[in-house]
Design a protein around this motif. Structure first.
Motif, PDB file in Angstrom:
ATOM      1  N   ILE A 150     -16.399   8.090 -27.741  1.00 24.63           N
ATOM      2  CA  ILE A 150     -16.674   6.663 -27.654  1.00 24.63           C
ATOM      3  C   ILE A 150     -15.788   5.924 -28.654  1.00 24.63           C
ATOM      4  CG2 ILE A 150     -18.408   4.850 -27.864  1.00 24.63           C
ATOM      5  CD1 ILE A 150     -18.970   6.736 -25.576  1.00 24.63           C
ATOM      6  N   GLN A 151     -15.051   4.922 -28.156  1.00 20.67           N
ATOM      7  CA  GLN A 151     -14.238   4.076 -29.014  1.00 20.67           C
ATOM      8  C   GLN A 151     -14.921   2.720 -29.061  1.00 20.67           C
ATOM      9  OE1 GLN A 151     -12.186   1.057 -29.575  1.00 20.67           O
ATOM     10  NE2 GLN A 151     -10.566   1.735 -28.188  1.00 20.67           N
ATOM     11  N   LEU A 152     -15.577   2.442 -30.195  1.00 22.42           N
ATOM     12  CA  LEU A 152     -16.453   1.277 -30.283  1.00 22.42           C
ATOM     13  C   LEU A 152     -15.705  -0.036 -30.458  1.00 22.42           C
ATOM     14  CD1 LEU A 152     -19.508   2.499 -32.379  1.00 22.42           C
ATOM     15  CD2 LEU A 152     -19.313   2.202 -29.916  1.00 22.42           C
ATOM     16  N   GLU A 153     -14.463  -0.014 -30.929  1.00 18.68           N
ATOM     17  CA  GLU A 153     -13.734  -1.261 -31.118  1.00 18.68           C
ATOM     18  C   GLU A 153     -13.633  -2.026 -29.797  1.00 18.68           C
ATOM     19  OE1 GLU A 153     -11.776  -4.293 -33.083  1.00 18.68           O
ATOM     20  OE2 GLU A 153     -12.877  -2.567 -33.892  1.00 18.68           O
ATOM     21  N   ASP A 154     -13.361  -1.278 -28.710  1.00 18.08           N
ATOM     22  CA  ASP A 154     -13.303  -1.894 -27.381  1.00 18.08           C
ATOM     23  C   ASP A 154     -14.548  -1.579 -26.562  1.00 18.08           C
ATOM     24  OD1 ASP A 154     -10.683  -3.005 -27.709  1.00 18.08           O
ATOM     25  OD2 ASP A 154      -9.898  -0.975 -27.523  1.00 18.08           O
ATOM     26  N   GLN A 155     -15.500  -0.885 -27.178  1.00 18.37           N
ATOM     27  CA  GLN A 155     -16.774  -0.540 -26.534  1.00 18.37           C
ATOM     28  C   GLN A 155     -16.549   0.176 -25.200  1.00 18.37           C
ATOM     29  OE1 GLN A 155     -19.485  -3.885 -26.414  1.00 18.37           O
ATOM     30  NE2 GLN A 155     -18.871  -4.595 -28.430  1.00 18.37           N
ATOM     31  N   VAL A 156     -15.766   1.273 -25.276  1.00 16.51           N
ATOM     32  CA  VAL A 156     -15.470   2.038 -24.063  1.00 16.51           C
ATOM     33  C   VAL A 156     -15.698   3.523 -24.317  1.00 16.51           C
ATOM     34  CG1 VAL A 156     -13.772   0.398 -23.199  1.00 16.51           C
ATOM     35  CG2 VAL A 156     -13.014   2.285 -24.660  1.00 16.51           C
ATOM     36  N   GLN A 157     -16.080   4.206 -23.235  1.00 14.77           N
ATOM     37  CA  GLN A 157     -16.074   5.659 -23.259  1.00 14.77           C
ATOM     38  C   GLN A 157     -14.655   6.094 -22.940  1.00 14.77           C
ATOM     39  OE1 GLN A 157     -18.395   7.624 -20.252  1.00 14.77           O
ATOM     40  NE2 GLN A 157     -18.451   9.552 -21.369  1.00 14.77           N
ATOM     41  N   MET A 158     -14.038   6.864 -23.808  1.00 15.26           N
ATOM     42  CA  MET A 158     -12.644   7.232 -23.634  1.00 15.26           C
ATOM     43  C   MET A 158     -12.469   8.161 -22.435  1.00 15.26           C
ATOM     44  SD  MET A 158     -11.538   7.739 -27.615  1.00 15.26           S
ATOM     45  CE  MET A 158      -9.786   7.904 -27.255  1.00 15.26           C
ATOM     46  N   ALA A 159     -11.350   8.001 -21.729  1.00 12.11           N
ATOM     47  CA  ALA A 159     -11.040   8.844 -20.577  1.00 12.11           C
ATOM     48  C   ALA A 159     -10.505  10.176 -21.079  1.00 12.11           C
ATOM     49  CB  ALA A 159     -10.015   8.157 -19.689  1.00 12.11           C
ATOM     50  N   LEU A 160     -11.160  11.265 -20.685  1.00 15.26           N
ATOM     51  CA  LEU A 160     -10.786  12.606 -21.128  1.00 15.26           C
ATOM     52  C   LEU A 160      -9.977  13.290 -20.027  1.00 15.26           C
ATOM     53  CD1 LEU A 160     -11.025  14.943 -23.171  1.00 15.26           C
ATOM     54  CD2 LEU A 160     -13.197  15.546 -22.074  1.00 15.26           C
ATOM     55  N   PHE A 161      -8.725  13.663 -20.337  1.00 21.80           N
ATOM     56  CA  PHE A 161      -7.830  14.302 -19.382  1.00 21.80           C
ATOM     57  C   PHE A 161      -7.552  15.746 -19.799  1.00 21.80           C
ATOM     58  CE2 PHE A 161      -6.736   9.799 -19.048  1.00 21.80           C
ATOM     59  CZ  PHE A 161      -6.705   9.605 -17.677  1.00 21.80           C
ATOM     60  N   THR A 162      -7.180  16.583 -18.831  1.00 20.59           N
ATOM     61  CA  THR A 162      -6.621  17.889 -19.172  1.00 20.59           C
ATOM     62  C   THR A 162      -5.281  17.638 -19.844  1.00 20.59           C
ATOM     63  OG1 THR A 162      -5.366  18.196 -17.125  1.00 20.59           O
ATOM     64  CG2 THR A 162      -7.690  18.869 -17.102  1.00 20.59           C
ATOM     65  N   TYR A 163      -4.818  18.600 -20.633  1.00 13.10           N
ATOM     66  CA  TYR A 163      -3.588  18.349 -21.374  1.00 13.10           C
ATOM     67  C   TYR A 163      -2.368  18.248 -20.457  1.00 13.10           C
ATOM     68  CZ  TYR A 163      -2.495  23.369 -21.020  1.00 13.10           C
ATOM     69  OH  TYR A 163      -2.223  24.631 -20.560  1.00 13.10           O
ATOM     70  N   LEU A 164      -2.390  18.935 -19.311  1.00 15.12           N
ATOM     71  CA  LEU A 164      -1.264  18.830 -18.378  1.00 15.12           C
ATOM     72  C   LEU A 164      -1.208  17.441 -17.754  1.00 15.12           C
ATOM     73  CD1 LEU A 164      -1.344  22.319 -16.593  1.00 15.12           C
ATOM     74  CD2 LEU A 164       0.244  21.513 -18.360  1.00 15.12           C
ATOM     75  N   ASP A 165      -2.352  16.918 -17.306  1.00 17.58           N
ATOM     76  CA  ASP A 165      -2.376  15.570 -16.758  1.00 17.58           C
ATOM     77  C   ASP A 165      -2.032  14.542 -17.829  1.00 17.58           C
ATOM     78  OD1 ASP A 165      -3.020  16.307 -14.160  1.00 17.58           O
ATOM     79  OD2 ASP A 165      -5.179  16.308 -14.562  1.00 17.58           O
ATOM     80  N   PHE A 166      -2.492  14.797 -19.047  1.00 16.23           N
ATOM     81  CA  PHE A 166      -2.189  13.888 -20.151  1.00 16.23           C
ATOM     82  C   PHE A 166      -0.684  13.814 -20.374  1.00 16.23           C
ATOM     83  CE2 PHE A 166      -1.960  12.403 -24.507  1.00 16.23           C
ATOM     84  CZ  PHE A 166      -3.040  11.547 -24.632  1.00 16.23           C
ATOM     85  N   ASP A 167      -0.002  14.966 -20.365  1.00 10.43           N
ATOM     86  CA  ASP A 167       1.445  14.980 -20.570  1.00 10.43           C
ATOM     87  C   ASP A 167       2.177  14.286 -19.431  1.00 10.43           C
ATOM     88  OD1 ASP A 167       1.228  16.265 -22.964  1.00 10.43           O
ATOM     89  OD2 ASP A 167       1.699  18.259 -22.196  1.00 10.43           O
ATOM     90  N   ARG A 168       1.681  14.425 -18.203  1.00  6.66           N
ATOM     91  CA  ARG A 168       2.330  13.763 -17.073  1.00  6.66           C
ATOM     92  C   ARG A 168       2.213  12.237 -17.178  1.00  6.66           C
ATOM     93  NH1 ARG A 168      -0.648  17.854 -13.961  1.00  6.66           N
ATOM     94  NH2 ARG A 168       0.762  19.553 -13.405  1.00  6.66           N
ATOM     95  N   LEU A 169       1.046  11.786 -17.594  1.00  2.18           N
ATOM     96  CA  LEU A 169       0.794  10.342 -17.643  1.00  2.18           C
ATOM     97  C   LEU A 169       1.359   9.675 -18.878  1.00  2.18           C
ATOM     98  CD1 LEU A 169      -2.897  10.427 -16.410  1.00  2.18           C
ATOM     99  CD2 LEU A 169      -0.929   9.596 -15.126  1.00  2.18           C
ATOM    100  N   PHE A 170       1.457  10.423 -19.983  1.00  2.00           N
ATOM    101  CA  PHE A 170       1.872   9.836 -21.255  1.00  2.00           C
ATOM    102  C   PHE A 170       3.018  10.635 -21.865  1.00  2.00           C
ATOM    103  CE2 PHE A 170      -2.756   9.229 -20.765  1.00  2.00           C
ATOM    104  CZ  PHE A 170      -2.757   7.859 -20.598  1.00  2.00           C
ATOM    105  N   ALA A 171       4.045  10.930 -21.050  1.00  2.00           N
ATOM    106  CA  ALA A 171       5.208  11.648 -21.559  1.00  2.00           C
ATOM    107  C   ALA A 171       5.875  10.857 -22.679  1.00  2.00           C
ATOM    108  CB  ALA A 171       6.192  11.921 -20.430  1.00  2.00           C
TER     109      ALA A 171
END
Length: 371
Positions: free
Chosen positions: A138-159
């Protein structure tokens, strides 16, 4: 429980240390069999503000960095750095605060520059030492539940490292063999108190806490941290075997780690829930870290270990089957044999067209799609 098992298996008290270690392993096996509600905990990650005051001198092919007009700290070692507008980032290996210099893990590949701007940042963080499995962030500054990705998908989306801001995406990085060795340590025989000297700062060590392991070189003893009481005082679960003063030591910080995006640009707290490891029973009178109604189940498992020490495999397997069947029964009573089912959210189909369908937790209901 130990005395009951010793009586039933007729092994006396000579195997008590073996049984105690077996009980510790049994608790870990039991805790990992299901996300039991009594092992849920909440943790906090304090994100670090980025730093970019001054300029640096960097040379192509060299790992040396010289700062000008900057105030460095020893804690910057282990963070990352980017130069000017380059997308490439580098890991900082060591920092010499007095000299105003640093050494990179990777040699600098950009154009030589004697007055480059820079950004030092931290986007990887250790979770609690007793964290067995994180559940949500939970990131309370923006009051959101953070999106949890697999590390492979994370690398594809945020190279690309991306921009600075409040993180809303996270992935698990696994464990790394980090160690802390600053100062010396002293032990007192039959005491659980460990005392530091020579400048340790244990309260400032990220991820140090219940469940961390500490090895003392002079005595070859390994302790499990129960609590960090001050910058130079730790309480362990185990008793020290002998008195020893001013010995070198190693704190193992192989905690689970996370990687976040965006890059944090302020010192904020990130809260998370997780399944913790159970507390270790190390004394004869320690209460088991499990509900009272589960103690008999654990006794069946420990009896399996006790009969195994006697070489009676048949009886050992009988109690092992009872233990596993009892766990399965408890899980069925809770309601489902597959905890935390993961489903595919149809709303993710159009996400950044061309990427494979992402499997998001069934608790996650907001994703970005193409306009």
């Amino acid at each position: 429980m130990l005395s009951d098992v010793e009586t039933i298996a007729a092994i006396g008290t000579t195997k008590r240390d073996v049984l105690r270690r077996g009980l510790q392993g049994l608790l870990f096996h039991y805790a990992s069999a299901w996300p039991w509600p009594h092992y849920r905990a909440r943790g906090t990650v304090t994100m670090i503000d980025d730093y970019g005051t001054g300029t640096v001198s960097v040379t192509n092919g060299s790992a040396a960095v010289t700062f000008s007009g900057s105030t460095l700290t020893a804690t910057m070692a282990g963070r990352k750095i980017r130069f000017s507008s380059q997308a490439q980032w580098y890991d900082i290996s060591t920092v010499n605060v007095g000299a105003g210099t640093a050494v990179l893990v990777q040699a600098y590949q950009g154009t030589t520059n004697t007055a480059a701007t820079f950004t030092i940042y931290q986007d990887e963080y250790r979770l609690a030492a007793n964290c067995q499995r994180p559940l949500d962030f939970i990131q309370l500054e923006d009051q959101v539940q953070m999106a949890l990705f697999t590390y492979l998908d994370f690398d594809r989306l945020f190279a690309d490292v991306g921009s600075l801001g409040d993180p809303i995406y996270v992935t698990m990085l696994g464990r790394r063999d980090d160690r802390y060795i600053t100062g010396l340590i002293s032990l007192t025989a039959n005491s659980r108190g460990l005392t530091g000297s020579g400048g340790p700062a244990w309260t400032d060590v990220e991820g140090l806490g219940d469940g961390s392991r500490l090895a003392v070189e002079a005595t070859s003893e390994v302790f499990t941290v129960r609590s960090v009481d001050s910058a130079a005082a730790i309480t362990a679960y185990e008793l020290a075997a002998a008195t020893n003063s001013n010995s070198a030591y190693i704190l193992f910080l192989n905690n689970l780690r996370i990687l976040v995006r965006d890059i944090p640009d302020a010192a904020r707290h990130l809260y998370y829930r997780y399944q913790r490891r159970p507390f270790l029973p190390v004394r004869d009178y320690d209460e088991l870290d499990a509900p009272l109604e589960h103690h008999d189940m654990l006794k069946e498992g420990l009896l399996s270990a006790a009969w195994q020490t006697k070489g009676n495999t048949k009886v050992s397997e009988y109690y092992d089957r009872k233990f596993k069947a009892w766990i399965a029964e408890q899980i069925r009573e809770i309601g489902h044999e597959q905890p935390s089912p993961v489903v595919v959210k149809e709303s993710s189909d159009g996400m950044l067209g061309g990427f494979p369908r992402l499997r998001l937790p069934n608790t996650y209901g907001h994703v970005f799609v193409n306009d």
